[in-house]
Motif scaffolding. Structure first.
Motif, PDB file in Angstrom:
ATOM      1  N   THR A   1       1.352   3.709   1.975  1.00  0.00           N
ATOM      2  CA  THR A   1       1.061   4.430   3.248  1.00  0.00           C
ATOM      3  C   THR A   1       2.207   4.205   4.204  1.00  0.00           C
TER       4      THR A   1
ATOM      5  N   SER B   1       4.204   0.556   5.407  1.00  0.00           N
ATOM      6  CA  SER B   1       3.749  -0.359   4.743  1.00  0.00           C
ATOM      7  C   SER B   1       4.674  -1.351   4.393  1.00  0.00           C
TER       8      SER B   1
ATOM      9  N   ARG C   1      -8.878  -0.278   6.925  1.00  0.00           N
ATOM     10  CA  ARG C   1      -9.271   1.029   6.534  1.00  0.00           C
ATOM     11  C   ARG C   1      -8.707   2.145   7.648  1.00  0.00           C
ATOM     12  N   GLU C   2      -8.268   1.580   8.852  1.00  0.00           N
ATOM     13  CA  GLU C   2      -7.858   2.318   9.958  1.00  0.00           C
ATOM     14  C   GLU C   2      -6.517   3.004   9.654  1.00  0.00           C
ATOM     15  N   GLN C   3      -5.870   2.520   8.602  1.00  0.00           N
ATOM     16  CA  GLN C   3      -4.601   3.476   8.252  1.00  0.00           C
ATOM     17  C   GLN C   3      -4.994   4.366   7.390  1.00  0.00           C
ATOM     18  N   LYS C   4      -4.734   5.543   7.713  1.00  0.00           N
ATOM     19  CA  LYS C   4      -5.264   6.793   6.850  1.00  0.00           C
ATOM     20  C   LYS C   4      -4.153   7.710   5.983  1.00  0.00           C
ATOM     21  N   SER C   5      -2.851   7.241   6.302  1.00  0.00           N
ATOM     22  CA  SER C   5      -1.845   8.127   5.811  1.00  0.00           C
ATOM     23  C   SER C   5      -1.653   7.613   4.422  1.00  0.00           C
ATOM     24  N   ILE C   6      -1.037   8.520   3.579  1.00  0.00           N
ATOM     25  CA  ILE C   6      -0.664   8.506   2.063  1.00  0.00           C
ATOM     26  C   ILE C   6       0.846   8.697   2.047  1.00  0.00           C
TER      27      ILE C   6
ATOM     28  N   ASN D   1      -5.834   7.476  -2.812  1.00  0.00           N
ATOM     29  CA  ASN D   1      -6.425   6.020  -2.548  1.00  0.00           C
ATOM     30  C   ASN D   1      -5.225   5.576  -2.014  1.00  0.00           C
ATOM     31  N   ASN D   2      -5.121   4.847  -0.699  1.00  0.00           N
ATOM     32  CA  ASN D   2      -4.157   4.580  -0.129  1.00  0.00           C
ATOM     33  C   ASN D   2      -4.335   2.870   0.068  1.00  0.00           C
ATOM     34  N   GLN D   3      -4.800   2.497  -0.720  1.00  0.00           N
ATOM     35  CA  GLN D   3      -5.152   0.783  -0.781  1.00  0.00           C
ATOM     36  C   GLN D   3      -3.905   0.301  -1.793  1.00  0.00           C
TER      37      GLN D   3
ATOM     38  N   ARG E   1       0.601  -1.229  -0.009  1.00  0.00           N
ATOM     39  CA  ARG E   1       0.000  -0.056  -0.287  1.00  0.00           C
ATOM     40  C   ARG E   1       1.136   1.269   0.058  1.00  0.00           C
TER      41      ARG E   1
END
Length: 333
Positions: free
Chosen positions: A252, A255, A264-269, A311-313, A250
């Protein structure tokens, strides 16, 4: 005599190149819709030569034995009919396919923990899973799919029921003429008991690489060393190449620490992380002679509307890392 030697040299060059060709794949996510050549064309843009098509069967809970699949309640791409349509459209754009039927357990429970509490339930599960895999194996043969993955991250199932898996593999081989693999989790693949019956050692390659928030390229490469040594040893033991049935990161923070997390708890990009970690993987692993290639996790059919900078997936679509994949897939064609 000179002409003969020239032909012989050219033959060995061609054979050598063929042996070095990598499986530059993506994991093609099933959708509620059918696909067109418009949906498969972007794969050529990133130099992919393979796609994993992933129909799903569903199980109610970790101790529930019945697997349901190809029902009218599923998305089109998850059914037998939809899977065939996806395969045909990918093949029309000269994209090879690995067919990878998978289980989804309600609420996203980890499939590696799937285990029954009675012999009766084990037998129900085995019958259900056998029907599931054999139906898709027949489709793989019908559509000339070159690789079939017979299971994904089913550690307890394969360790507790080895006789079933040996029989299933034998039955598949009676009519399917392509190559077989199994997608073992990164911490499971060294223990799989039936690699000698398959063609590739399949690994879902979410190896922990770095504890750093944003590792440098050198730090990420260093993190691969023990895993490279382990994979080389396993590959030589079984005389089979390693195939990353899934790999990816990801975009993030952290990663590379636990790459399997998709919550989804990880919000960083952090676009740098995704690009750096993918570059390290390609430069450290992809060129190894024991490495067959792999399938990037994951790619959605509507490319223009997928991924993007916010998008951070896992997908690299419309992110800086898409260019990283495109570049390395061009090198290892």
């Amino acid at each position: 005599m000179k002409n003969y030697l020239l032909v012989l040299i050219l033959f060995f060059i061609v054979v050598s190149h063929a042996q070095d060709t990598k499986i530059n794949g993506i994991s093609f996510v099933a959708s509620r819709d059918s696909v067109s050549l418009k949906h498969t064309a972007p794969l050529l843009m990133i130099n992919a030569n393979y796609a994993a098509v992933m129909p799903f069967g569903f199980i109610e809970s970790l101790d529930h034995p019945e697997l349901l699949y190809s029902t009218d309640r599923q998305w089109y791409g998850e059914t037998i009919e939809g899977t065939k349509q996806y395969i045909n459209k990918l093949q029309q754009n000269d994209i090879n396919v690995m067919l990878k039927p998978q289980i989804w357990i309600r609420k996203g429970e980890f499939t590696g923990h799937l285990a029954m509490s009675s012999e009766k339930d084990w037998e129900i599960l085995e019958t259900s899973y056998r029907n599931f895999i054999l139906d898709f194996a027949r489709l793989a043969e019908e559509t000339n799919v070159p690789i079939l993955c017979i299971g994904t991250e089913l550690e307890q199932f394969i360790m507790r029921r080895p006789t079933f898996w040996n029989q299933l593999i034998s039955e598949i081989k009676r009519f399917y003429n392509g190559k077989l693999t199994y997608a073992a989790n990164w911490d499971e693949y060294t223990k799989v008991p039936f690699w000698n019956q398959l063609d590739f050692i399949g690994v879902d390659a979410y190896f922990p690489i770095s504890e750093e928030k944003t590792p440098t390229l050198q730090e990420a490469k260093k993190g691969w060393q023990k895993w490279k040594n382990e994979m080389k040893t396993v590959s030589e033991k079984h005389n089979k190449k390693i195939l990353f049935t899934e790999y990816g990161y990801r975009n993030t923070d952290f990663s590379g620490k636990e790459p399997w997390h998709s919550g989804r708890e990880q919000k960083s990009i952090n676009h740098d992380n995704q690009g750096t970690l993918l570059t390290a993987l390609f430069e450290e692993v992809w060129q190894e002679p024991w490495m067959a290639g792999g399938f990037l996790w994951k790619w959605f059919i509507d490319h223009d509307k997928s991924g993007g900078g916010l998008n951070n997936q896992f997908t690299v679509q419309n992110k800086p890392s898409q260019l990283v994949v495109q570049y390395f897939y061009s090198i290892y064609e």
